[in-house]
Design a protein around this motif. Structure first.
Motif, mmCIF file in Angstrom:
data_model
loop_
_atom_site.group_PDB
_atom_site.id
_atom_site.type_symbol
_atom_site.label_atom_id
_atom_site.label_comp_id
_atom_site.label_asym_id
_atom_site.label_seq_id
_atom_site.Cartn_x
_atom_site.Cartn_y
_atom_site.Cartn_z
ATOM 1 N N LEU A 48 0.836 -1.187 0.000
ATOM 2 C CA LEU A 48 0.000 0.000 0.000
ATOM 3 C C LEU A 48 0.880 1.249 0.000
ATOM 4 O O LEU A 48 2.072 1.197 0.320
ATOM 5 N N PRO A 49 0.315 2.405 -0.362
ATOM 6 C CA PRO A 49 1.104 3.643 -0.358
ATOM 7 C C PRO A 49 1.654 3.948 1.030
ATOM 8 O O PRO A 49 1.027 3.693 2.058
ATOM 9 N N ALA A 50 2.882 4.480 1.026
ATOM 10 C CA ALA A 50 3.558 4.789 2.296
ATOM 11 C C ALA A 50 2.878 5.959 2.997
ATOM 12 O O ALA A 50 2.332 6.874 2.360
ATOM 13 N N ARG A 51 2.910 5.887 4.327
ATOM 14 C CA ARG A 51 2.377 6.954 5.172
ATOM 15 C C ARG A 51 3.431 7.315 6.206
ATOM 16 O O ARG A 51 3.774 6.497 7.057
ATOM 17 N N ALA A 52 3.910 8.526 6.106
ATOM 18 C CA ALA A 52 4.917 9.027 7.043
ATOM 19 C C ALA A 52 6.125 8.096 7.094
ATOM 20 O O ALA A 52 6.636 7.780 8.171
ATOM 21 N N GLY A 53 6.554 7.603 5.946
ATOM 22 C CA GLY A 53 7.720 6.741 5.878
ATOM 23 C C GLY A 53 7.455 5.286 6.157
ATOM 24 O O GLY A 53 8.373 4.468 6.039
ATOM 25 N N SER A 54 6.223 4.883 6.543
ATOM 26 C CA SER A 54 5.875 3.486 6.821
ATOM 27 C C SER A 54 5.067 2.927 5.657
ATOM 28 O O SER A 54 4.102 3.555 5.204
ATOM 29 N N VAL A 55 5.454 1.724 5.194
ATOM 30 C CA VAL A 55 4.788 1.073 4.062
ATOM 31 C C VAL A 55 3.960 -0.089 4.593
ATOM 32 O O VAL A 55 4.512 -1.068 5.113
ATOM 33 N N PRO A 56 2.595 -0.054 4.494
ATOM 34 C CA PRO A 56 1.771 -1.202 4.909
ATOM 35 C C PRO A 56 1.865 -2.336 3.881
ATOM 36 O O PRO A 56 1.766 -2.111 2.679
ATOM 37 N N PRO A 116 -7.274 -20.330 6.013
ATOM 38 C CA PRO A 116 -8.019 -19.910 4.812
ATOM 39 C C PRO A 116 -8.796 -18.620 5.051
ATOM 40 O O PRO A 116 -9.489 -18.460 6.055
ATOM 41 N N GLY A 117 -8.660 -17.682 4.134
ATOM 42 C CA GLY A 117 -9.381 -16.418 4.210
ATOM 43 C C GLY A 117 -8.789 -15.403 5.169
ATOM 44 O O GLY A 117 -9.274 -14.268 5.209
ATOM 45 N N ARG A 118 -7.786 -15.773 5.939
ATOM 46 C CA ARG A 118 -7.189 -14.845 6.906
ATOM 47 C C ARG A 118 -6.124 -13.991 6.225
ATOM 48 O O ARG A 118 -5.518 -14.384 5.228
ATOM 49 N N SER A 119 -5.875 -12.803 6.801
ATOM 50 C CA SER A 119 -4.872 -11.899 6.265
ATOM 51 C C SER A 119 -4.087 -11.284 7.410
ATOM 52 O O SER A 119 -4.598 -11.151 8.534
ATOM 53 N N VAL A 120 -2.854 -10.926 7.125
ATOM 54 C CA VAL A 120 -1.961 -10.281 8.087
ATOM 55 C C VAL A 120 -1.361 -9.060 7.417
ATOM 56 O O VAL A 120 -0.898 -9.142 6.267
ATOM 57 N N THR A 121 -1.385 -7.920 8.138
ATOM 58 C CA THR A 121 -0.823 -6.679 7.616
ATOM 59 C C THR A 121 0.251 -6.178 8.564
ATOM 60 O O THR A 121 0.001 -6.045 9.768
ATOM 61 N N TYR A 122 1.432 -5.907 8.037
ATOM 62 C CA TYR A 122 2.516 -5.344 8.835
ATOM 63 C C TYR A 122 3.062 -4.131 8.099
ATOM 64 O O TYR A 122 2.774 -3.906 6.912
ATOM 65 N N THR A 123 3.880 -3.333 8.786
ATOM 66 C CA THR A 123 4.469 -2.131 8.193
ATOM 67 C C THR A 123 5.980 -2.203 8.303
ATOM 68 O O THR A 123 6.539 -2.858 9.189
ATOM 69 N N CYS A 124 6.638 -1.540 7.377
ATOM 70 C CA CYS A 124 8.097 -1.466 7.371
ATOM 71 C C CYS A 124 8.508 -0.080 6.906
ATOM 72 O O CYS A 124 7.729 0.632 6.263
ATOM 73 N N ARG A 125 9.750 0.288 7.217
ATOM 74 C CA ARG A 125 10.250 1.604 6.875
ATOM 75 C C ARG A 125 10.888 1.562 5.483
ATOM 76 O O ARG A 125 11.574 0.612 5.110
ATOM 77 N N ALA A 126 10.639 2.610 4.752
ATOM 78 C CA ALA A 126 11.245 2.759 3.426
ATOM 79 C C ALA A 126 11.484 4.235 3.190
ATOM 80 O O ALA A 126 10.614 5.076 3.466
ATOM 81 N N ALA A 127 12.681 4.545 2.700
ATOM 82 C CA ALA A 127 13.030 5.941 2.442
ATOM 83 C C ALA A 127 12.256 6.447 1.232
ATOM 84 O O ALA A 127 11.908 5.671 0.329
ATOM 85 N N VAL A 183 10.447 -0.609 -3.295
ATOM 86 C CA VAL A 183 10.049 -1.701 -2.410
ATOM 87 C C VAL A 183 9.615 -2.861 -3.304
ATOM 88 O O VAL A 183 8.574 -2.816 -3.964
ATOM 89 N N ARG A 184 10.420 -3.927 -3.345
ATOM 90 C CA ARG A 184 10.158 -5.101 -4.177
ATOM 91 C C ARG A 184 10.104 -6.324 -3.248
ATOM 92 O O ARG A 184 11.138 -6.729 -2.702
ATOM 93 N N LEU A 185 8.866 -6.905 -3.107
ATOM 94 C CA LEU A 185 8.675 -8.003 -2.163
ATOM 95 C C LEU A 185 8.054 -9.201 -2.871
ATOM 96 O O LEU A 185 7.347 -9.049 -3.881
ATOM 97 N N ALA A 186 8.276 -10.374 -2.305
ATOM 98 C CA ALA A 186 7.685 -11.624 -2.799
ATOM 99 C C ALA A 186 7.327 -12.492 -1.604
ATOM 100 O O ALA A 186 8.064 -12.523 -0.611
ATOM 101 N N VAL A 187 6.165 -13.181 -1.687
ATOM 102 C CA VAL A 187 5.705 -14.055 -0.619
ATOM 103 C C VAL A 187 5.612 -15.473 -1.169
ATOM 104 O O VAL A 187 5.216 -15.693 -2.317
ATOM 105 N N SER A 188 5.964 -16.443 -0.363
ATOM 106 C CA SER A 188 5.879 -17.845 -0.739
ATOM 107 C C SER A 188 5.277 -18.633 0.421
ATOM 108 O O SER A 188 5.435 -18.263 1.593
#
Length: 336
Positions: A182-190, A222-233, A238-243
């Motif tokens: 998601l778009p960064a907010r105050a330097g934090s990327v959801p 099944p159907g559950r989601s987890v959202t975390y934030t990280c810092r990015a200048a 920001v290039r991520l991959a999930v497995s």
């Protein structure tokens, strides 16, 4: 005379035969008229006797009333176009005379069934195997002929209800995972991670750049989601991959890419108008030169102005030059 009499004797038998033929023809026609007419109207009978019902003793030629009944059905009653069906037709003689040459036509095949003779009140059944038409309707046709030559035709139709489409098979239970940045907010990327399948996911792990956005999430139902934030200048990619993998060992993966925008530059200050230069200072006007006369020291003689002195010196120079030229000319002549 003898010849004329013989001619008359010869013609007499011919005239008699012609008269006999005409009489026989008239008699035969009179006998055939009741047979050729299908409705013979008898003479008006007298008043019925006491206790006698009208119609018990009818006189005259009988009148025919040929008639057919037809009904058709389809089995199964619910089918899709092209499905196999069986069409059945029931034919009945509802008239008062026997019908000959009864034929039934069923269009599902098409099929033609010859039933032959059909007595009053009798019924016959005909069937045909075919396919359901696209318009969902089948028809049947029955024809016959009475003893007196009157044709009889009857038609019937039957509707076929269209069966509903077969339900689609359920989707196979395969693992799938979704990753979004998601778009960064105050330097934090959801970064939300969601299990989009119907099976649990094991070993859910997010990798990529920057290192601050890497995570190990473990198990995701099944159907559950987890959202975390990280810092990015700002401006950093920001290039991520999930497995992840299912209980059966099937592996699934997803990736995402986003570049946080740089903060907007502060608005440039408007240039201040140039300061007005002070007007140049007025130069001082030199005082006027006084025309002073240089007076020579007291010499006892008359005093002259500088202009006269200069003129005198110029005249003296000219004279000296003339004298020099003249001396040179004299020396030149003497040398010759």
């Amino acid at each position: 005379m003898l010849r004329k009499q013989s001619i008359l004797n010869r013609c007499a038998p011919r005239r008699a035969a012609a008269r006999r033929s005409a009489v026989l023809s008239c008699c035969g026609l009179a006998l055939l008229i009741p047979l050729l007419t299908s409705a013979y109207v008898p003479p008006h009978p007298g008043a019925p006797a006491p206790g006698e019902h009208v119609g018990e003793h009818e006189s005259g030629w009988p009148i025919e009333h040929p008639s057919l009944s037809l009904r058709t059905e389809v089995a199964p009653a619910v089918a899709r176009p092209g499905d196999p069906i069986t069409q059945t037709a029931v034919v009945g003689n509802t008239g008062d005379t026997t019908l000959a040459g009864v034929v039934v036509t069923l269009d599902s095949g098409p099929c033609h069934e010859v039933l032959g003779h059909l007595r009053p009140g009798a019924t016959e059944t005909a069937s045909c195997s075919g396919t359901a038409p696209a318009h969902g309707r089948v028809s049947a046709r029955a024809v016959g002929m009475s003893h007196g030559g009157l044709p009889v035709v009857e038609r019937a139709t039957a509707e076929i209800a269209e069966s509903p489409p077969e339900p689609e098979p359920p989707a196979p239970k395969r693992p799938s995972v979704a990753l979004e940045i998601l778009p960064a907010r105050a330097g934090s990327v959801p970064v939300p991670v969601r299990n989009t399948s119907t099976v649990p996911l094991l070993g859910v792990e997010v990798t990529g750049e920057p290192p601050a956005c890497r995570r190990t999430l473990g198990t995701l139902e099944p159907g559950r989601s987890v959202t975390y934030t990280c810092r990015a200048a700002p401006g950093e990619t920001v290039r991520l991959a999930v497995s992840a993998r299912s209980l059966a060992g099937e592996v699934t993966a997803a990736d995402a890419l986003v570049v946080p925008p740089l903060p907007p530059a502060p608005p440039a200050a408007e240039p201040s108008p140039p300061a007005e230069r002070p007007p140049p200072a007025a130069r001082p006007v030199p005082p006027p030169l006084d025309e002073t006369r240089v007076e020579l020291a007291d010499s006892g003689g008359p005093r002259e102005s500088p202009a006269q002195t200069a003129g005198f010196i110029a005249v003296l120079g000219v004279l000296v030059m003339m004298v020099s030229v003249g001396a040179l000319s004299s020396a030149t002549r003497a040398g010759r």
